[in-house]
Every structure is written in C-alpha cells, then in structure tokens.
Motif scaffolding. Structure first.
Motif, short mmCIF file in Angstrom:
data_model
loop_
_atom_site.label_atom_id
_atom_site.label_comp_id
_atom_site.label_asym_id
_atom_site.label_seq_id
_atom_site.Cartn_x
_atom_site.Cartn_y
_atom_site.Cartn_z
N LEU A 181 0.79 -1.31 0.10
CA LEU A 181 -0.13 0.05 0.02
C LEU A 181 0.82 1.28 0.02
CD1 LEU A 181 -2.69 -0.91 2.74
CD2 LEU A 181 -2.83 -1.35 0.10
N ARG A 182 0.27 2.11 -0.81
CA ARG A 182 1.19 3.43 -0.64
C ARG A 182 0.73 4.33 0.19
NH1 ARG A 182 -0.12 4.89 -5.96
NH2 ARG A 182 1.83 3.71 -6.47
N THR A 183 -0.64 4.33 0.80
CA THR A 183 -1.17 5.01 1.86
C THR A 183 -1.98 4.00 2.70
OG1 THR A 183 -3.08 5.83 1.00
CG2 THR A 183 -0.95 7.40 1.17
N ASN A 184 -2.10 3.92 4.07
CA ASN A 184 -2.95 3.01 4.81
C ASN A 184 -3.36 3.64 6.13
OD1 ASN A 184 -4.34 0.81 5.90
ND2 ASN A 184 -2.45 -0.57 5.98
N PRO A 185 -4.36 4.41 6.02
CA PRO A 185 -4.92 5.03 7.37
C PRO A 185 -5.33 4.36 8.39
CG PRO A 185 -6.44 5.48 5.19
CD PRO A 185 -5.26 4.76 5.06
N ARG A 186 -5.72 3.06 7.94
CA ARG A 186 -6.49 1.81 8.71
C ARG A 186 -5.77 0.50 8.93
NH1 ARG A 186 -11.71 3.39 10.45
NH2 ARG A 186 -11.32 1.54 12.10
N PRO A 187 -4.58 0.36 9.28
CA PRO A 187 -3.66 -0.85 9.05
C PRO A 187 -4.24 -1.91 9.51
CG PRO A 187 -2.31 0.63 10.17
CD PRO A 187 -3.74 1.57 9.96
N LEU A 188 -4.87 -1.83 10.73
CA LEU A 188 -5.29 -3.16 11.65
C LEU A 188 -6.66 -3.51 10.67
CD1 LEU A 188 -4.92 -4.87 13.94
CD2 LEU A 188 -6.69 -3.07 15.15
N VAL A 189 -7.56 -2.74 10.16
CA VAL A 189 -8.69 -3.11 9.48
C VAL A 189 -8.31 -3.75 8.22
CG1 VAL A 189 -10.64 -2.27 8.19
CG2 VAL A 189 -10.09 -1.41 10.48
N VAL A 190 -7.40 -3.10 7.56
CA VAL A 190 -6.71 -3.64 6.28
C VAL A 190 -5.99 -4.82 6.16
CG1 VAL A 190 -5.05 -3.26 4.17
CG2 VAL A 190 -6.62 -1.34 5.06
N THR A 191 -5.65 -5.19 7.30
CA THR A 191 -4.67 -6.47 7.42
C THR A 191 -5.50 -7.64 7.78
OG1 THR A 191 -2.98 -5.25 8.37
CG2 THR A 191 -2.82 -7.33 8.56
N TRP A 192 -6.75 -7.16 8.84
CA TRP A 192 -7.64 -8.16 9.26
C TRP A 192 -8.52 -8.44 8.07
CZ3 TRP A 192 -7.51 -11.90 12.32
CH2 TRP A 192 -7.05 -11.69 13.68
N ALA A 193 -8.61 -7.76 6.94
CA ALA A 193 -9.52 -7.92 6.04
C ALA A 193 -8.95 -9.02 5.13
CB ALA A 193 -9.72 -6.80 5.01
N GLY A 194 -7.63 -9.03 4.81
CA GLY A 194 -7.15 -10.31 4.14
C GLY A 194 -7.82 -11.60 4.51
N PRO A 195 -7.12 -12.02 5.72
CA PRO A 195 -7.85 -13.27 6.23
C PRO A 195 -8.99 -13.60 6.34
CG PRO A 195 -6.62 -12.45 7.76
CD PRO A 195 -6.23 -11.39 6.77
N ALA A 196 -10.03 -12.49 6.92
CA ALA A 196 -11.38 -12.54 6.94
C ALA A 196 -12.08 -12.68 5.61
CB ALA A 196 -11.90 -11.14 7.65
N PHE A 197 -11.62 -11.92 4.63
CA PHE A 197 -12.38 -12.10 3.50
C PHE A 197 -11.87 -13.42 2.76
CE2 PHE A 197 -12.69 -11.18 -1.07
CZ PHE A 197 -13.93 -11.11 -1.20
N GLY A 198 -10.59 -13.73 3.05
CA GLY A 198 -10.12 -14.90 2.54
C GLY A 198 -10.72 -16.17 3.07
N VAL A 199 -11.45 -16.12 4.26
CA VAL A 199 -12.19 -17.31 4.68
C VAL A 199 -13.67 -17.05 4.23
CG1 VAL A 199 -13.37 -18.26 6.99
CG2 VAL A 199 -10.77 -17.95 6.66
N LEU A 200 -14.31 -16.00 4.32
CA LEU A 200 -15.58 -15.79 3.85
C LEU A 200 -16.11 -15.79 2.70
CD1 LEU A 200 -16.48 -12.70 6.62
CD2 LEU A 200 -17.11 -15.10 6.86
N ALA A 201 -15.28 -15.32 1.80
CA ALA A 201 -15.61 -15.44 0.22
C ALA A 201 -15.80 -16.75 0.00
CB ALA A 201 -14.52 -14.60 -0.46
N PRO A 202 -14.64 -17.68 0.10
CA PRO A 202 -14.73 -19.31 -0.26
C PRO A 202 -16.21 -19.95 0.32
CG PRO A 202 -12.51 -18.65 0.17
CD PRO A 202 -13.28 -17.55 0.65
N LEU A 203 -16.43 -19.53 1.73
CA LEU A 203 -17.46 -19.98 2.25
C LEU A 203 -18.88 -19.71 1.54
CD1 LEU A 203 -16.46 -19.73 6.09
CD2 LEU A 203 -16.97 -21.77 4.63
N ILE A 204 -19.03 -18.53 1.21
CA ILE A 204 -19.98 -17.91 0.43
C ILE A 204 -20.28 -18.61 -1.06
CG2 ILE A 204 -21.12 -15.89 -0.83
CD1 ILE A 204 -19.98 -14.42 1.54
N LEU A 205 -18.84 -18.91 -1.81
CA LEU A 205 -19.14 -19.43 -2.94
C LEU A 205 -19.59 -20.82 -2.71
CD1 LEU A 205 -15.57 -18.24 -4.53
CD2 LEU A 205 -18.04 -17.55 -5.24
#
Length: 180
Positions: free
Chosen positions: A45-69
């Motif tokens: 990232l060039r800018t990251n005003p919310r690093p905790l949110v952005v970092t958690w978004a990877g594994p959270a989406f990485g689990v939820l999206a395949p479950l939804i599929l």
C-alpha cells in the motif's frame, strides 16, 4: 494435485482481494499486488490510514468469500459443489494456520496485526476457529476425489475446469500483478 494447486492460487487471490477491499474501504491506496505461484502473495500500500482493518480484511475475506461461494454452489445444487467445499476448507485451514501459527514469529500479516494493536489471543482464536472449520469442511470429502471404499472418479469436466482456472489464475496474476 490439481485441486491443491488451484486452491493455493485461489486462496492467494481471495486473501489479497480482502486486503485490497479493506484498503479501498478505508481510504488506503494500493501500490501493487503480488500474485505468483512460486512466491508468497502480498499487497503493498502507498497509504494505509487503517492498517489494522486492512490487515484483518485479508484473512477474514479469505475465509468468508470461499464459504459464500460454496454456499452458492450448494444452493444451486451444482455437481461440482464438492470442489467449492474443498476450496472453502483449504482457505479456512490456510488462513487459520497462517494467522494462528504465524503469530508466534509475528510473520507477515501477523506482525502487522500485532504492531497495530491486535491481541495475540485474537490471532489464536481466529487461527483455531478457521483451521477447525477447514478440517470440518474437509471431513468425509475423500470419496469425491476417488478415495476410500465409496470413492468416485472425478469427472473429466471438473479436472478440465480446474486446469483452466489454474492456468487463468497464473496468467492473470502475471499479466496484471507481476511476479514480485
């Protein structure tokens, strides 16, 4: 083997998509995404005003999206739903192990999470729940892959589809995101 290769690449894509979506949702600016079959994926990232949110978004989406599929594949009664279940289990296990076990060495996302205020226990809880979910999803699925007493042959069209998806993910990763 093809199912594992496709799942590995797909897991990288959905995990990094989570980081990208998290960055975009919080006003961050993505510099580049690295997706290559022989390297660990990452989002810079060039800018990251919310690093905790952005970092958690990877594994959270990485689990939820395949479950939804997988849920959608089941809902449409696709005969390939077992492949979506395998993929969801793979993503749960991979993201869970990455966050849970990675917490001990503070590697990658785990280091970012801990540096930005996440508690070690949160990482362990995510890791345990996600990993256990992955193993539960995988339980009893061997028959769909020709294993066990009731093993069924994998339909050729499913193998061809996995091969096409694998080649597509590799090609798109190299074309759009580079090699590292």
């Amino acid at each position: 083997m093809l199912t594992l290769a496709c799942s590995w690449l797909g897991m990288q894509w959905v995990h990094e998509a989570g980081h990208v979506l998290g960055a975009l949702a919080t006003g961050g600016e993505v510099e580049r995404v690295v997706l290559h079959p022989l390297s660990i994926s990452r989002t810079d990232l060039r800018t990251n005003p919310r690093p905790l949110v952005v970092t958690w978004a990877g594994p959270a989406f990485g689990v939820l999206a395949p479950l939804i599929l997988w849920g959608m594949a089941r809902g449409f009664s696709l005969d390939s739903a077992y492949l979506f279940r395998f993929f969801a289990g793979f993503c749960c296990l991979a993201n869970g192990a990455y966050i849970g076990l990675g917490s001990f060495d503070a590697v990658g996302d785990c280091g970012e999470l801990l540096r930005n205020g996440a508690a070690m226990g949160e990482l362990w809880l995510f890791g345990a729940l996600s990993s256990a979910s992955g193993l539960i999803l995988w339980n009893g699925q061997g028959r769909h892959f020709g294993l066990g007493n009731n093993g069924q042959p994998v339909p050729f069209r499913h193998c061809a589809g996995l091969a096409a998806i694998t080649v597509g993910l590799i090609s798109a990763g190299n074309l759009f995101f580079g090699t590292g």
